[in-house]
Scaffold this active site. Structure first.
Site, PDB file in Angstrom:
ATOM      1  CB  ALA A  72      39.411  57.859  -6.155  1.00 25.02           C
ATOM      2  N   GLY A 117      39.784  63.076  -7.148  1.00 23.77           N
ATOM      3  CA  GLY A 117      39.931  62.620  -8.687  1.00 23.77           C
ATOM      4  C   GLY A 117      39.011  63.510  -9.490  1.00 23.77           C
ATOM      5  CD  GLU A 120      43.762  64.231  -8.380  1.00 28.10           C
ATOM      6  OE1 GLU A 120      44.574  64.488  -7.586  1.00 28.10           O
ATOM      7  OE2 GLU A 120      43.174  62.932  -8.407  1.00 28.10           O
ATOM      8  CD  GLU A 140      42.378  64.064  -3.082  1.00 25.49           C
ATOM      9  OE1 GLU A 140      42.359  65.347  -2.491  1.00 25.49           O
ATOM     10  OE2 GLU A 140      42.265  63.650  -4.348  1.00 25.49           O
TER      11      GLU A 140
HETATM   12  N1  CAA Z   1      33.781  57.221  -2.962  1.00 25.13           N
HETATM   13  C1  CAA Z   1      32.778  56.321  -2.699  1.00 25.13           C
HETATM   14  N2  CAA Z   1      31.587  56.789  -2.337  1.00 25.13           N
HETATM   15  C2  CAA Z   1      31.392  58.065  -2.366  1.00 25.13           C
HETATM   16  C3  CAA Z   1      32.257  59.086  -2.385  1.00 25.13           C
HETATM   17  C4  CAA Z   1      33.462  58.687  -2.915  1.00 25.13           C
HETATM   18  N3  CAA Z   1      34.571  59.463  -3.157  1.00 25.13           N
HETATM   19  N4  CAA Z   1      31.830  60.178  -2.565  1.00 25.13           N
HETATM   20  C5  CAA Z   1      30.490  60.128  -2.266  1.00 25.13           C
HETATM   21  N5  CAA Z   1      29.916  58.767  -2.059  1.00 25.13           N
HETATM   22  C6  CAA Z   1      28.528  58.076  -1.750  1.00 25.13           C
HETATM   23  C7  CAA Z   1      28.476  58.334  -0.165  1.00 25.13           C
HETATM   24  O1  CAA Z   1      29.137  57.342   0.337  1.00 25.13           O
HETATM   25  C8  CAA Z   1      27.065  57.841  -0.272  1.00 25.13           C
HETATM   26  O2  CAA Z   1      26.802  56.488  -0.482  1.00 25.13           O
HETATM   27  P1  CAA Z   1      25.416  55.787   0.487  1.00 25.13           P
HETATM   28  O3  CAA Z   1      24.277  56.571  -0.051  1.00 25.13           O
HETATM   29  O4  CAA Z   1      25.735  54.544   0.016  1.00 25.13           O
HETATM   30  O5  CAA Z   1      25.816  56.179   2.031  1.00 25.13           O
HETATM   31  C9  CAA Z   1      26.545  58.568  -1.692  1.00 25.13           C
HETATM   32  O6  CAA Z   1      27.779  58.729  -2.508  1.00 25.13           O
HETATM   33  C10 CAA Z   1      26.075  60.042  -1.319  1.00 25.13           C
HETATM   34  O7  CAA Z   1      27.128  60.857  -0.797  1.00 25.13           O
HETATM   35  P2  CAA Z   1      26.769  61.597   0.631  1.00 25.13           P
HETATM   36  O8  CAA Z   1      25.736  60.832   1.399  1.00 25.13           O
HETATM   37  O9  CAA Z   1      28.102  61.672   1.347  1.00 25.13           O
HETATM   38  O10 CAA Z   1      26.102  62.904   0.205  1.00 25.13           O
HETATM   39  P3  CAA Z   1      26.512  64.341   0.975  1.00 25.13           P
HETATM   40  O11 CAA Z   1      25.651  65.268  -0.078  1.00 25.13           O
HETATM   41  O12 CAA Z   1      25.996  64.168   2.286  1.00 25.13           O
HETATM   42  O13 CAA Z   1      28.156  64.761   0.727  1.00 25.13           O
HETATM   43  C11 CAA Z   1      30.101  65.053  -0.265  1.00 25.13           C
HETATM   44  C12 CAA Z   1      28.566  65.096  -0.372  1.00 25.13           C
HETATM   45  C13 CAA Z   1      30.515  66.257   0.600  1.00 25.13           C
HETATM   46  C14 CAA Z   1      30.629  65.046  -1.646  1.00 25.13           C
HETATM   47  C15 CAA Z   1      30.525  63.789   0.467  1.00 25.13           C
HETATM   48  O14 CAA Z   1      29.814  62.504  -0.156  1.00 25.13           O
HETATM   49  C16 CAA Z   1      31.834  63.448   0.460  1.00 25.13           C
HETATM   50  O15 CAA Z   1      32.651  64.096   1.190  1.00 25.13           O
HETATM   51  N6  CAA Z   1      32.441  62.627  -0.545  1.00 25.13           N
HETATM   52  C17 CAA Z   1      33.894  62.162  -0.398  1.00 25.13           C
HETATM   53  C18 CAA Z   1      34.701  63.119  -1.294  1.00 25.13           C
HETATM   54  C19 CAA Z   1      36.118  62.864  -1.168  1.00 25.13           C
HETATM   55  O16 CAA Z   1      36.786  62.523  -0.009  1.00 25.13           O
HETATM   56  N7  CAA Z   1      36.868  62.736  -2.277  1.00 25.13           N
HETATM   57  C20 CAA Z   1      38.179  62.448  -2.507  1.00 25.13           C
HETATM   58  C21 CAA Z   1      38.465  60.940  -2.798  1.00 25.13           C
HETATM   59  S1  CAA Z   1      39.939  60.351  -2.699  1.00 25.13           S
HETATM   60  C22 CAA Z   1      40.712  60.809  -4.257  1.00 25.13           C
HETATM   61  O17 CAA Z   1      40.131  61.261  -5.007  1.00 25.13           O
HETATM   62  C23 CAA Z   1      42.194  60.517  -4.577  1.00 25.13           C
HETATM   63  C24 CAA Z   1      42.859  60.813  -5.829  1.00 25.13           C
HETATM   64  O18 CAA Z   1      43.206  61.970  -5.878  1.00 25.13           O
HETATM   65  C25 CAA Z   1      42.677  59.975  -6.909  1.00 25.13           C
END
Ligand code: CAA
Length: 266
Positions: A72, A117, A120, A140
């Site tokens: 998400a 998500g 999921e 998460e």
């Molecule tokens: N939401 C919003 N933006 C996201 C995102 C997310 N889930 N995942 C990545 N992005 C964005 C980053 O913020 C970044 O944006 P900017 O270029 O503007 O800074 C861009 O995508 C590229 O990401 P990274 O620079 O972080 O890329 P990376 O290769 O260094 O890392 C990654 C990749 C390990 C996937 C890392 O992006 C990450 O950890 N993302 C979050 C993953 C996460 O926590 N997901 C769970 C979300 S909560 C959820 O899903 C709840 C549910 O059950 C419904």
């Protein structure tokens, strides 16, 4: 093969290729994170492919070569109240249920990160093929929250409670190969072969009788949470229902006449 892109979508692409509908989550710069707009567009795309009689198979994938969906959209969480969060995940859960219950096979083509998500969504699909570069997880817990789009439920049902707890409580990502070993994926393929293999699978599914495909999917989905005796009775009724179709006559005749069947969905 002619392909046609549906109009009116901002953060996803819906492409029709004959009997195949390909839904591509399309926010590659944000690793295809699922924001509220994307949820709305996915709802619309899912309704469209369900109601379009040309569509026999649906593929869901992500744009770019990094992510299927990294979860998400976390930026939308910052100002979210508890009630907003509850409304959001209820909507996400309904959407994923709709995908799971779509009367047509849905293939996830996991081309990169499938996190939160994204994982999921992947688990709501019927068959999952992943690139060997994909990473899967429910991170998460690292945000001080828990999965809300079915992650604590489908994951436990798919791979067992203990393994699900390990993934959800550590929030760690696993490789596609490890996910395959846990039974979370059907197949792992080299990244550049992913869509080739997915299309091969889609072609196989597209020529089956769509009514039988629908009944088989429904029998497995609905029967899964029933006691065995009731589930078998349910299967029996759906089996009998297939005998009311022209596709059954065609399928049986084709076998006896040693020719390929031409199913019409009637
Ligand atoms: N939401 C919003 N933006 C996201 C995102 C997310 N889930 N995942 C990545 N992005 C964005 C980053 O913020 C970044 O944006 P900017 O270029 O503007 O800074 C861009 O995508 C590229 O990401 P990274 O620079 O972080 O890329 P990376 O290769 O260094 O890392 C990654 C990749 C390990 C996937 C890392 O992006 C990450 O950890 N993302 C979050 C993953 C996460 O926590 N997901 C769970 C979300 S909560 C959820 O899903 C709840 C549910 O059950 C419904």
């Amino acid at each position: 093969m002619e392909s046609e892109v549906a109009m009116g979508f901002q953060v996803l692409e819906l492409r029709m290729e004959g009997s195949l509908a390909i839904i591509t989550l399309n926010r590659p710069k944000a690793l295809n994170a699922i924001n509220v707009t994307m949820v709305g567009e996915l709802e619309q795309a899912v309704n469209q492919v369900r109601d379009d009689p040309r569509v026999r198979v649906v593929v869901i994938t992500g744009a770019g070569d990094k992510a299927f969906a990294a979860g998400a959209d976390i930026t939308e969480f910052k100002a979210m109240s508890s009630i907003d969060a509850w409304m959001f995940v209820q909507r996400l859960q309904r959407l994923f249920l709709q995908i799971e219950r779509l009367p047509k096979p849905v293939i996830a083509a996991v081309n990169g990160y499938a996190l939160g998500g994204g994982c999921e969504l992947m688990m709501a699909c019927d068959i999952v093929y992943a690139s060997d570069a994909a990473k899967i997880g429910q991170p998460e817990i690292n945000l001080g929250i828990i999965p809300g789009g079915g992650g604590t439920q489908r994951l436990a049902r798919l791979i067992g409670k203990q393994r699900a707890k390990e993934l959800v409580l550590t929030g760690e990502m696993i490789s596609a190969q490890e996910a395959w070993g846990l039974g979370l994926l059907n197949k792992v393929v080299p990244a550049d072969q992913l869509m080739v293999e997915v299309r091969k699978l889609a072609d196989k599914l597209a020529i089956k009788g769509p009514l039988a495909v629908m009944a088989a999917k429904e029998a497995i989905e609905d029967g899964y949470d029933m006691a065995l005796e009731r589930a078998l009775a349910y299967e029996g009724k759906l089996f009998a229902l297939c005998f009311a179709t022209e596709d059954r006559t065609e399928g049986v005749n084709a076998f006896l006449e040693k020719r390929p069947a031409n199913f019409k969905g009637k």
